[in-house]
Enzyme design. Sequence first.
Site, PDB file in Angstrom:
ATOM      1  CG  HIS A 258      -2.271  -0.550   0.958  1.00 37.76           C
ATOM      2  ND1 HIS A 258      -3.144   0.006   0.060  1.00 37.76           N
ATOM      3  CD2 HIS A 258      -2.912  -1.629   1.485  1.00 37.76           C
ATOM      4  CE1 HIS A 258      -4.260  -0.701   0.030  1.00 37.76           C
ATOM      5  NE2 HIS A 258      -4.136  -1.700   0.880  1.00 37.76           N
ATOM      6  CG  HIS A 323      -6.853  -4.633   7.287  1.00 40.06           C
ATOM      7  ND1 HIS A 323      -6.032  -3.572   6.950  1.00 40.06           N
ATOM      8  CD2 HIS A 323      -7.987  -4.490   6.555  1.00 40.06           C
ATOM      9  CE1 HIS A 323      -6.647  -2.818   6.042  1.00 40.06           C
ATOM     10  NE2 HIS A 323      -7.824  -3.348   5.795  1.00 40.06           N
ATOM     11  CG  HIS A 415     -34.920  23.872  31.686  1.00 39.10           C
ATOM     12  ND1 HIS A 415     -34.238  25.026  31.431  1.00 39.10           N
ATOM     13  CD2 HIS A 415     -34.466  22.953  30.775  1.00 39.10           C
ATOM     14  CE1 HIS A 415     -33.401  24.845  30.428  1.00 39.10           C
ATOM     15  NE2 HIS A 415     -33.519  23.587  30.009  1.00 39.10           N
TER      16      HIS A 415
END
Length: 425
Positions: A258, A323, A415
């Site tokens: 690679h 991998h 709230h």
Amino acid sequence: MQIVRYPDRKNWKETLKRPAFDTSSLNQTVSDILNKIRERGDEAVIEFSQKFDKVVLDNLQVSDAEICEAENLVPDELKEAIRTAKNNIETFHNSQKVELKKIETTKGVVCWQKSVGIEKVGLYIPGGTAPLFSTVLMLAVPAKIAGCREIVLCTPPNKEGKVNPAILYAAKVAGVDRIYKIGGIQAIGAMAYGTETVTKVYKIFGPGNQYVTAAKQLVSLRDVAIDMPAGPSEVQVIADETANPSFIAADLLSQAEHGADSQVILTTTSEDIINEVVKEIEKQLPLLPRNEMAKKALDNSKLILLKDEQEIIDMTNEYAPEHLIIETADYMNIAEKIVNAGSVFLGHYTPESAGDYASGTNHTLPTNGYAKAYSGVNLDSFIRKITFQEISKEGIHNLGVTIEIMAETEQLNAHKNAVTLRLKD
């Protein structure tokens, strides 16, 4: 390759050290180019394409005529291979769809999720020493399944302004909407900011060199999401006396080719396996067209002899390979104990190449130890999950006091009031 025998646990970090991949020194250069693309759009993209790719472009977008021309240039056997791989990738990623049910958490309180495809995604496909048409399938197929409304692709052209025909054919088969002849930093900038020609996307996927990696990291700070941190490719093989040394050598070399900064590792309890693998690498390496690149990668790589299977498992989970190939008699037993890996390949007849191309799993995976925290690309990578809730009068009566107490304790009285008013009603 370096042979390491029975390393002490306290030295494992050094033993497993990956090749240096520091992009910080590139950041200023990359940032300057990105800023120019943000400010000047197509003009800057064309300028940098000429500078870096040595190509003068009249049009950044690949035309329908170019796609048809490319299709005629792809051999029939490759077309068939691409279609087969596409079908397997599609089958596997289709299986990742999950039915999301409505749940009543409290009487009168119903919650649920809806999966929605990211509307606009950008795919970056390298086209340099190895034009990765397989990555087109790995990214575009799940994007299509997820329901992404717009799939755009950037890939560098050659000096004649042409894109690799296999990339164009794979893009057509996978359902890419628009293809641009743009590579490197300028491709990432164009997709992150949008230009007169290139669509601005919400998330960018795909591998690339250190410049592409640095560009992705920089634009992800405030402009666009990216798939994951990326680095050089890597593989670890676990092997015992039942493994075929020629298979192991081939698996290591398939990853080494690679790039020079790739890393491959063998972990085993068998000195004989190490010796045989060394012989096989020496036999197979000269036959590879990319052997010079593979040789450089082998300089970063190790054959590690360990005391027992438990040490192998512990070292694997510490390394967290992109991998992992398990070529042992009891591979399933070992696999069950692996918790950090990108993708795992089981048994003597499962090469990593299968996952790279056509088995169906995705090959866009976390590297550099990120498998401890990141998944590889999958269907969810292209999806957002939106939560919904519906509360009836009975539901707010049942849950309201709980909300009031929590809000008041956090000193967020507005709230609390939003609930109190409804309870009074």
